[in-house]
Design a protein around this motif. Structure first.
Motif, PDB file in Angstrom:
ATOM      1  N   ILE A 235       0.823  -1.213   0.000  1.00 22.01           N
ATOM      2  CA  ILE A 235       0.000   0.000   0.000  1.00 22.01           C
ATOM      3  C   ILE A 235       0.857   1.264   0.000  1.00 22.01           C
ATOM      4  N   PHE A 236       1.889   1.284   0.834  1.00 20.01           N
ATOM      5  CA  PHE A 236       2.719   2.477   0.948  1.00 20.01           C
ATOM      6  C   PHE A 236       3.969   2.309   0.088  1.00 20.01           C
ATOM      7  N   MET A 237       3.996   3.077  -1.015  1.00 17.00           N
ATOM      8  CA  MET A 237       5.060   2.929  -2.005  1.00 17.00           C
ATOM      9  C   MET A 237       5.799   4.245  -2.233  1.00 17.00           C
ATOM     10  N   ASN A 238       7.038   4.122  -2.707  1.00 18.19           N
ATOM     11  CA  ASN A 238       7.813   5.306  -3.056  1.00 18.19           C
ATOM     12  C   ASN A 238       7.529   5.709  -4.506  1.00 18.19           C
ATOM     13  N   SER A 239       8.268   6.683  -5.002  1.00 18.90           N
ATOM     14  CA  SER A 239       8.009   7.198  -6.351  1.00 18.90           C
ATOM     15  C   SER A 239       8.357   6.200  -7.451  1.00 18.90           C
ATOM     16  N   ARG A 240       9.087   5.129  -7.094  1.00 11.95           N
ATOM     17  CA  ARG A 240       9.429   4.083  -8.066  1.00 11.95           C
ATOM     18  C   ARG A 240       8.475   2.885  -7.944  1.00 11.95           C
ATOM     19  N   TRP A 241       7.409   3.081  -7.217  1.00  5.69           N
ATOM     20  CA  TRP A 241       6.384   2.059  -7.018  1.00  5.69           C
ATOM     21  C   TRP A 241       6.941   0.823  -6.307  1.00  5.69           C
ATOM     22  N   LYS A 242       7.875   1.047  -5.399  1.00  8.64           N
ATOM     23  CA  LYS A 242       8.402  -0.013  -4.547  1.00  8.64           C
ATOM     24  C   LYS A 242       7.947   0.243  -3.114  1.00  8.64           C
ATOM     25  N   MET A 243       7.974  -0.788  -2.292  1.00 14.35           N
ATOM     26  CA  MET A 243       7.603  -0.635  -0.894  1.00 14.35           C
ATOM     27  C   MET A 243       8.458   0.423  -0.215  1.00 14.35           C
ATOM     28  N   MET A 244       7.832   1.312   0.537  1.00 12.30           N
ATOM     29  CA  MET A 244       8.587   2.296   1.302  1.00 12.30           C
ATOM     30  C   MET A 244       9.452   1.587   2.347  1.00 12.30           C
ATOM     31  N   THR A 245      10.643   2.114   2.580  1.00 10.67           N
ATOM     32  CA  THR A 245      11.434   1.649   3.722  1.00 10.67           C
ATOM     33  C   THR A 245      10.840   2.301   4.965  1.00 10.67           C
ATOM     34  N   ARG A 246      11.215   1.810   6.133  1.00  9.72           N
ATOM     35  CA  ARG A 246      10.704   2.431   7.354  1.00  9.72           C
ATOM     36  C   ARG A 246      11.209   3.861   7.494  1.00  9.72           C
ATOM     37  N   ASP A 247      12.428   4.099   7.052  1.00 10.55           N
ATOM     38  CA  ASP A 247      12.973   5.449   7.112  1.00 10.55           C
ATOM     39  C   ASP A 247      12.159   6.384   6.217  1.00 10.55           C
ATOM     40  N   SER A 248      11.842   5.920   5.015  1.00 11.20           N
ATOM     41  CA  SER A 248      11.029   6.728   4.092  1.00 11.20           C
ATOM     42  C   SER A 248       9.638   6.963   4.652  1.00 11.20           C
ATOM     43  N   PHE A 249       9.082   5.931   5.284  1.00  9.68           N
ATOM     44  CA  PHE A 249       7.745   6.068   5.856  1.00  9.68           C
ATOM     45  C   PHE A 249       7.765   7.079   7.003  1.00  9.68           C
ATOM     46  N   SER A 250       8.821   7.043   7.794  1.00 12.15           N
ATOM     47  CA  SER A 250       8.957   7.992   8.901  1.00 12.15           C
ATOM     48  C   SER A 250       8.975   9.429   8.380  1.00 12.15           C
ATOM     49  N   LYS A 251       9.723   9.659   7.299  1.00  7.44           N
ATOM     50  CA  LYS A 251       9.774  10.994   6.700  1.00  7.44           C
ATOM     51  C   LYS A 251       8.421  11.373   6.102  1.00  7.44           C
ATOM     52  N   PHE A 252       7.739  10.395   5.543  1.00  8.29           N
ATOM     53  CA  PHE A 252       6.401  10.597   4.987  1.00  8.29           C
ATOM     54  C   PHE A 252       5.447  11.089   6.074  1.00  8.29           C
ATOM     55  N   VAL A 253       5.515  10.466   7.245  1.00  8.80           N
ATOM     56  CA  VAL A 253       4.658  10.849   8.374  1.00  8.80           C
ATOM     57  C   VAL A 253       4.967  12.279   8.819  1.00  8.80           C
ATOM     58  N   LYS A 254       6.249  12.607   8.953  1.00 10.42           N
ATOM     59  CA  LYS A 254       6.640  13.957   9.370  1.00 10.42           C
ATOM     60  C   LYS A 254       6.134  15.002   8.377  1.00 10.42           C
ATOM     61  N   HIS A 255       6.217  14.671   7.096  1.00  9.51           N
ATOM     62  CA  HIS A 255       5.751  15.604   6.063  1.00  9.51           C
ATOM     63  C   HIS A 255       4.245  15.837   6.184  1.00  9.51           C
ATOM     64  N   ILE A 256       3.500  14.799   6.488  1.00  5.15           N
ATOM     65  CA  ILE A 256       2.045  14.918   6.621  1.00  5.15           C
ATOM     66  C   ILE A 256       1.692  15.904   7.733  1.00  5.15           C
ATOM     67  N   PHE A 257       2.316  15.751   8.888  1.00  2.00           N
ATOM     68  CA  PHE A 257       1.947  16.613  10.014  1.00  2.00           C
ATOM     69  C   PHE A 257       2.486  18.027   9.864  1.00  2.00           C
ATOM     70  N   LYS A 258       3.577  18.165   9.114  1.00  3.63           N
ATOM     71  CA  LYS A 258       4.066  19.510   8.809  1.00  3.63           C
ATOM     72  C   LYS A 258       3.099  20.205   7.858  1.00  3.63           C
ATOM     73  N   THR A 259       2.562  19.441   6.913  1.00  4.46           N
ATOM     74  CA  THR A 259       1.642  19.988   5.917  1.00  4.46           C
ATOM     75  C   THR A 259       0.272  20.298   6.496  1.00  4.46           C
ATOM     76  N   TYR A 260      -0.277  19.367   7.268  1.00  2.55           N
ATOM     77  CA  TYR A 260      -1.656  19.494   7.728  1.00  2.55           C
ATOM     78  C   TYR A 260      -1.805  20.185   9.082  1.00  2.55           C
ATOM     79  N   MET A 261      -0.728  20.196   9.886  1.00  2.00           N
ATOM     80  CA  MET A 261      -0.843  20.802  11.211  1.00  2.00           C
ATOM     81  C   MET A 261       0.304  21.759  11.542  1.00  2.00           C
ATOM     82  N   GLY A 262       1.289  21.837  10.636  1.00  2.00           N
ATOM     83  CA  GLY A 262       2.419  22.715  10.900  1.00  2.00           C
ATOM     84  C   GLY A 262       3.296  22.236  12.038  1.00  2.00           C
ATOM     85  N   LYS A 263       3.287  20.906  12.279  1.00  2.59           N
ATOM     86  CA  LYS A 263       4.032  20.318  13.395  1.00  2.59           C
ATOM     87  C   LYS A 263       5.138  19.385  12.891  1.00  2.59           C
TER      88      LYS A 263
END
Length: 309
Positions: A235-263
């Motif tokens: 379900i969670f893939m990178n721009s090359r349509w491969k499974m996200m690594t946990r490190d990439s997923f962690s950055k993905f989460v941080k980006h979401i909260f920075k975007t939607y809540m400024g945190k």
């Protein structure tokens, strides 16, 4: 090359080897050393440098990486010195957590958790406005990232708040024999989230949670897109349509909260907010146990690492 050495010699997962290699590479750069020969880790100045690090988490992580590196070069004597540094840092960190001096990146856990639970509606509005589900398998990586944001936030709202094992979730019709994290799309039974790969699996074992109707509806619309992009249906893939690594997923989460809540919030902060929102009142023992099990941590861990004092 360093990652390969850790993985081969210590027989650890590549993700773990990558963490060790990263810490050693950073230290080598700071101390003007090279990573092809790790014997410099035996120098007294290195030990003093690590012991003098004020940030307890950084000291613990670096000491762990050095212990792993010393095992690679079969240096057993100095390892004990770094084990002592690690144990002392761990002891100091536990005392620090229990002291109540730790600053939280939030003030009102109950209010913040209420906001987090509702974020999926904002993401859903974006998905609807861009008609992303209607575009189906033609979505590009940036558009799919928006869909992933909706899925992740809906997971937070409807399911137990986990660590970073979301990155390995994939669709299956029936559960495979190998351990993994699956959305099992049963035909004649409710869909479930089966989690068999996570940090504390040895203690809690495989965990299975039913998929609520709202999340199932979104996942049902997402699956044809996933199936078209990735043969293993991650379900969670990178721009090359491969499974996200946990490190990439962690950055993905941080980006979401920075975007939607400024945190600048991590997944661990979200777990902290969730636990603190539940512990805000006098929680019953059975509720504490149920929450801890669903999030796969010990109650004592919740009290020490997550709960606001």
């Amino acid at each position: 090359v360093l990652i390969d050495r850790f993985e081969k010699t210590l027989k650890v997962k590549r993700s773990t080897a990558r963490v060790y290699a990263s810490s050693i590479a950073s230290l080598a750069k700071k101390m003007n050393e090279k990573t092809d020969d790790l014997s410099w880790l035996k120098k007294k100045k290195i030990k003093k440098h690590v012991a003098d690090i004020n940030n307890l988490t950084r000291r613990k992580n670096l000491a762990s990486g050095i212990i792993a590196a010393l095992k690679v070069i079969d240096e057993r004597k100095i390892i004990e010195d770094y084990r002592s540094i690690l144990m002392q840092a761990d002891k100091d960190y536990s005392a620090y957590l229990q002291s109540g001096k730790r600053k939280r990146p939030y003030k009102d856990a109950d209010r913040e958790w209420t906001r987090i639970k509702g974020l999926w509606k904002k993401a859903s509005a974006v998905v609807s406005a861009q008609k992303l589900f209607e575009q189906g398998e033609s979505v590009n990586p940036a558009q799919y990232r928006t869909l992933q944001t909706l899925i992740y936030l809906k997971f937070l709202a409807d399911m137990p708040v986990r660590r970073l094992e979301y990155n390995q979730i994939r669709f299956v019709n029936t559960e495979p024999s190998e351990r993994g994290n699956y959305i099992i799309t049963h035909k004649n039974k409710p869909w479930v989230w089966s989690i068999g790969q996570y940090k504390t699996v040895k203690r809690f074992g495989k965990q299975v949670f039913p998929i609520p109707a709202g999340l199932k509806k979104i996942l049902t619309r997402l699956r044809p897109i996933v199936k078209a992009k990735n043969i293993d249906e991650y379900i969670f893939m990178n721009s090359r349509w491969k499974m996200m690594t946990r490190d990439s997923f962690s950055k993905f989460v941080k980006h979401i909260f920075k975007t939607y809540m400024g945190k600048d919030w991590t997944q661990n902060v979200i777990r902290s907010i969730k636990v603190s929102s539940v512990w805000k009142d006098s929680i019953k023992t059975i509720e504490a146990l149920q929450l801890a099990e669903s999030m796969a941590h010990d109650v004592r861990t919740a009290m020490k690492h997550y709960r606001n004092n």
